[in-house]
Enzyme design. Structure first.
Site, PDB file in Angstrom:
ATOM      1  N   ARG A 100       0.880  -1.188   0.000  1.00 48.29           N
ATOM      2  CA  ARG A 100       0.000   0.000   0.000  1.00 48.29           C
ATOM      3  C   ARG A 100       0.905   1.222   0.000  1.00 48.29           C
ATOM      4  O   ARG A 100       1.710   1.398   0.913  1.00 48.29           O
ATOM      5  CB  ARG A 100      -0.907   0.015   1.234  1.00 48.29           C
ATOM      6  CG  ARG A 100      -1.469   1.404   1.505  1.00 48.29           C
ATOM      7  CD  ARG A 100      -2.539   1.431   2.556  1.00 48.29           C
ATOM      8  NE  ARG A 100      -3.744   0.772   2.103  1.00 48.29           N
ATOM      9  CZ  ARG A 100      -4.930   0.940   2.685  1.00 48.29           C
ATOM     10  NH1 ARG A 100      -5.068   1.725   3.721  1.00 48.29           N
ATOM     11  NH2 ARG A 100      -5.986   0.300   2.223  1.00 48.29           N
ATOM     12  N   HIS A 127      -7.624   0.819  -5.976  1.00 49.86           N
ATOM     13  CA  HIS A 127      -7.705  -0.050  -4.787  1.00 49.86           C
ATOM     14  C   HIS A 127      -8.368  -1.365  -5.242  1.00 49.86           C
ATOM     15  O   HIS A 127      -9.530  -1.617  -4.946  1.00 49.86           O
ATOM     16  CB  HIS A 127      -8.524   0.665  -3.712  1.00 49.86           C
ATOM     17  CG  HIS A 127      -8.416   0.077  -2.335  1.00 49.86           C
ATOM     18  ND1 HIS A 127      -7.598  -1.001  -2.039  1.00 49.86           N
ATOM     19  CD2 HIS A 127      -9.035   0.407  -1.159  1.00 49.86           C
ATOM     20  CE1 HIS A 127      -7.722  -1.301  -0.744  1.00 49.86           C
ATOM     21  NE2 HIS A 127      -8.584  -0.463  -0.208  1.00 49.86           N
ATOM     22  N   GLN A 130     -10.155  -3.997  -2.839  1.00 47.96           N
ATOM     23  CA  GLN A 130     -11.406  -3.465  -2.294  1.00 47.96           C
ATOM     24  C   GLN A 130     -12.573  -3.711  -3.250  1.00 47.96           C
ATOM     25  O   GLN A 130     -13.606  -4.260  -2.870  1.00 47.96           O
ATOM     26  CB  GLN A 130     -11.240  -1.952  -2.048  1.00 47.96           C
ATOM     27  CG  GLN A 130     -12.472  -1.276  -1.511  1.00 47.96           C
ATOM     28  CD  GLN A 130     -12.760  -1.648  -0.070  1.00 47.96           C
ATOM     29  OE1 GLN A 130     -11.910  -1.516   0.787  1.00 47.96           O
ATOM     30  NE2 GLN A 130     -13.966  -2.122   0.208  1.00 47.96           N
ATOM     31  N   ASP A 219     -17.489   7.189  -0.665  1.00 47.30           N
ATOM     32  CA  ASP A 219     -16.181   7.111  -0.011  1.00 47.30           C
ATOM     33  C   ASP A 219     -15.853   8.512   0.510  1.00 47.30           C
ATOM     34  O   ASP A 219     -16.516   9.490   0.127  1.00 47.30           O
ATOM     35  CB  ASP A 219     -15.125   6.636  -1.025  1.00 47.30           C
ATOM     36  CG  ASP A 219     -13.739   6.465  -0.403  1.00 47.30           C
ATOM     37  OD1 ASP A 219     -13.642   6.344   0.841  1.00 47.30           O
ATOM     38  OD2 ASP A 219     -12.741   6.450  -1.161  1.00 47.30           O
ATOM     39  N   CYS A 259     -16.276   1.785   1.399  1.00 46.23           N
ATOM     40  CA  CYS A 259     -15.063   0.992   1.646  1.00 46.23           C
ATOM     41  C   CYS A 259     -14.553   1.144   3.076  1.00 46.23           C
ATOM     42  O   CYS A 259     -13.833   0.293   3.557  1.00 46.23           O
ATOM     43  CB  CYS A 259     -13.977   1.363   0.643  1.00 46.23           C
ATOM     44  SG  CYS A 259     -13.576   3.121   0.680  1.00 46.23           S
ATOM     45  N   ARG A 287     -13.270  -8.407   2.635  1.00 50.35           N
ATOM     46  CA  ARG A 287     -11.868  -8.123   2.274  1.00 50.35           C
ATOM     47  C   ARG A 287     -10.990  -9.326   2.636  1.00 50.35           C
ATOM     48  O   ARG A 287     -10.082  -9.694   1.901  1.00 50.35           O
ATOM     49  CB  ARG A 287     -11.374  -6.873   3.012  1.00 50.35           C
ATOM     50  CG  ARG A 287     -12.003  -5.567   2.555  1.00 50.35           C
ATOM     51  CD  ARG A 287     -11.570  -5.182   1.162  1.00 50.35           C
ATOM     52  NE  ARG A 287     -10.105  -5.117   1.034  1.00 50.35           N
ATOM     53  CZ  ARG A 287      -9.350  -4.107   1.460  1.00 50.35           C
ATOM     54  NH1 ARG A 287      -9.906  -3.047   2.015  1.00 50.35           N
ATOM     55  NH2 ARG A 287      -8.033  -4.130   1.323  1.00 50.35           N
TER      56      ARG A 287
HETATM   57  N1  NVA Z   1     -10.153   6.766  -1.042  1.00 53.32           N
HETATM   58  C1  NVA Z   1      -9.691   6.362   0.269  1.00 53.32           C
HETATM   59  C2  NVA Z   1      -9.884   4.884   0.435  1.00 53.32           C
HETATM   60  C3  NVA Z   1      -9.452   4.348   1.775  1.00 53.32           C
HETATM   61  C4  NVA Z   1      -9.628   2.872   1.879  1.00 53.32           C
HETATM   62  C5  NVA Z   1      -8.237   6.753   0.439  1.00 53.32           C
HETATM   63  O1  NVA Z   1      -7.452   6.547  -0.497  1.00 53.32           O
HETATM   64  O2  NVA Z   1      -7.882   7.281   1.490  1.00 53.32           O
HETATM   65  N1   CP Z   2     -10.994  -0.005   3.075  1.00 52.40           N
HETATM   66  C1   CP Z   2      -9.706  -0.028   3.444  1.00 52.40           C
HETATM   67  O1   CP Z   2      -8.813  -0.325   2.646  1.00 52.40           O
HETATM   68  O2   CP Z   2      -9.490   0.249   4.759  1.00 52.40           O
HETATM   69  P1   CP Z   2      -8.071   0.556   5.426  1.00 52.40           P
HETATM   70  O3   CP Z   2      -7.585   1.846   4.844  1.00 52.40           O
HETATM   71  O4   CP Z   2      -8.346   0.637   6.888  1.00 52.40           O
HETATM   72  O5   CP Z   2      -7.133  -0.568   5.086  1.00 52.40           O
END
Ligand code: NVA
Ligand code: CP
Length: 300
Positions: A100, A127, A130, A219, A259, A287
């Protein structure tokens, strides 16, 4: 080069169906194989996480493997040494890398130089785990349908781009309701529009976006790395808040997905998030299951 999941379009529609089948068998307990027995998986995080970290670590352990958690404090990806060298070194110790991070190009570079599969656990661009898990959640709740109407409301971000990637492979009507200037990635949008079996609509009218939807998704308005833009984005996106009056415009059996983490009271109200149409915690649970399916598929 081993198969990796840098984004959903690395898989074909048939492979996604195969991953869903593996996931279903693992979730139901029909398949309790341990393809990671005696193996280790690196889990690199240069951004925060709850779901991704815990579901990967638990999933790796359930598949018989060992997760090695690595933060940027140790590896300083791309600064202490090149991404390519980090990928080459890690490949000598471990059997898979979950990462990540911010830049999609870092994930792709890692996939290019590693001799083990790479799984993208979120970048600024996409993502994939997800949205594969989310579509699995839709199928579980609603069964198969020729073309679901999926409505995405709010900031066009990595989640939106991943829905578009899925729509380029799996037929759906994807309606993205967002403010002017918040459009999704142009190349990903173009590829989704090239799938004649999907219909992609971008609108600045929240009611048009949600009308007759089977799945309603939102989101956060400011993603990780953009929190300083929160106030400005909230001003522009406030009309896309998923609240009860907007949800009433969707199909009465529409399912609500997010998400998570959610900023309650901003992009989604408590009433909707805790309401009867919300499936956000089933979605979070899946997930774990989908990632086990993805890992097993990539290890084959
Ligand atoms: N769009 C959000 C998703 C988190 C799982 C982010 O990138 O922070
Ligand atoms: N939805 C998701 O990826 O959550 P986190 O950012 O907590 O991993």
């Amino acid at each position: 080069m081993p198969r990796s999941l840098c984004q959903i379009t690395d898989f074909s529609a048939a492979e996604i169906k195969e991953i869903f089948e593996i996931t279903k068998r693992m979730k139901s307990g029909q398949d309790s194989s341990k393809p990671l027995e005696g193996k280790s998986v690196a889990c690199i995080f240069t951004k925060a996480s709850l779901r991704t970290r815990v579901s990967f670590e638990v999933g790796i352990s359930q598949l018989g493997g060992n997760a090695v958690y690595i933060t940027d404090a140790e590896i300083k990806l791309g600064q202490r040494e090149s991404v390519a060298d980090a990928a080459r070194v890690l490949s000598r110790y471990i059997s898979m890398i979950m990462i990540r991070t911010f830049k999609q190009s870092d994930v792709e570079e890692m996939a290019k130089y590693a001799s083990v599969p790479i799984i993208n656990g979120l970048t600024d661009l996409v993502h994939p785990c997800q949205i594969l898990g989310d579509y699995f959640t839709v199928l579980e709740a609603k069964g198969e349908k020729d073309r679901f109407v999926v409505s995405y409301l709010g900031d066009a971000n990595n989640i939106t781009n991943s829905w578009l990637n899925l729509a380029s492979l799996i037929p759906m009507e994807l309606r993205i309701g967002t403010a002017e200037g918040f459009e999704p990635d142009a190349a990903i949008l173009k590829r989704a529009k090239a799938n004649a079996d999907s219909k992609i609509v971008i609108t600045h009218d929240p009611k048009e976006a949600i009308a007759a939807a089977d799945v309603v998704y939102t989101d956060v308005w400011a993603s990780m790395g953009q929190k300083h833009l929160g106030q400005e984005k909230a001003e522009k996106l406030k009309g896309f808040q998923l609240n009860s009056s907007l949800l009433a415009e969707a199909n009465s059996d529409a399912m609500v997905l997010h998400c998570l983490p959610a900023e309650r009271g901003k992009e989604i109200t408590d009433e909707v998030m805790d309401g009867p149409q919300s499936k956000v915690f089933d979605q979070a649970e899946n997930r774990l299951h989908i990632q086990k399916g993805i890992m097993k598929f990539l290890l084959n």
